[in-house]
Design a protein around this motif. Structure first.
Motif: not given
Length: 167
Positions: A6-8, A13-15, A37-39, A61-62
């Motif tokens: 994942v890019k910064k 979107q991933v979270s 873990d997400l934030t 799209a993830v």
């Protein structure tokens, strides 16, 4: 289909994908650790040594995720089983519900396993739950063995696998 770190700029979107997926499969609220873990994905996975967060993208799209981090010996029922320097924890392995059984989880795990070998891990640890759709079957198919099946309300199953070396 593209499977990569994942890019910064993709963290939001991933979270969102992970949070929505977890809410749909877990029968209880997300823990503070899962939320963190997400934030804090950048500091906990992208900028941390021997940690990574990988996603599968289909037309931007993830559609799936998996993450690797050093195992921190926090789980009481298996405390002391693993050495911190050579054991990782596999977490956040989720595939979009309508895309399951299409090989996406296998692609994600292959990339995570390659990463584990590259950074020198010897053992991959993870836990899953009997209520998660296909989770236990998937991990056993990938060569993980059960270390402890706690049963109970959480239906937690602890598993491990040696990291393939030189393959």
């Amino acid at each position: 289909m593209e499977v990569r770190v994942v890019k910064k700029e993709e963290i939001p979107q991933v979270s969102q994908f992970v949070e929505e997926t977890m809410k749909s499969v877990f029968p209880f609220p997300l823990s503070e650790m899962s939320k963190r873990d997400l934030t804090d994905m950048d500091s906990l996975f992208l900028a941390k040594e021997k940690a990574t967060f990988i996603a599968a993208f289909d037309h931007d799209a993830v559609v799936g995720t998996i993450a690797v981090r050093p195992y921190d010996d926090r789980i009481a029922s298996i405390k002391g089983r693993y050495k911190a320097d050579d054991t990782c924890e596999i977490i956040k392995c989720y595939v979009e519900a309508k895309r399951r059984q299409q090989g996406i989880g296998s692609l994600l795990f292959a990339e995570a396993e390659r990463y584990c070998a590259e950074v020198g891990y010897r053992i991959m640890y993870l836990h899953t739950h009997h209520f998660l759709p296909g989770g236990l079957f998937f991990w056993k198919k990938k060569g993980f063995i059960t270390v402890l099946d706690e049963g109970g309300e959480m239906e937690t199953v602890h598993l491990e696998k040696r990291v393939p070396v030189g393959e």
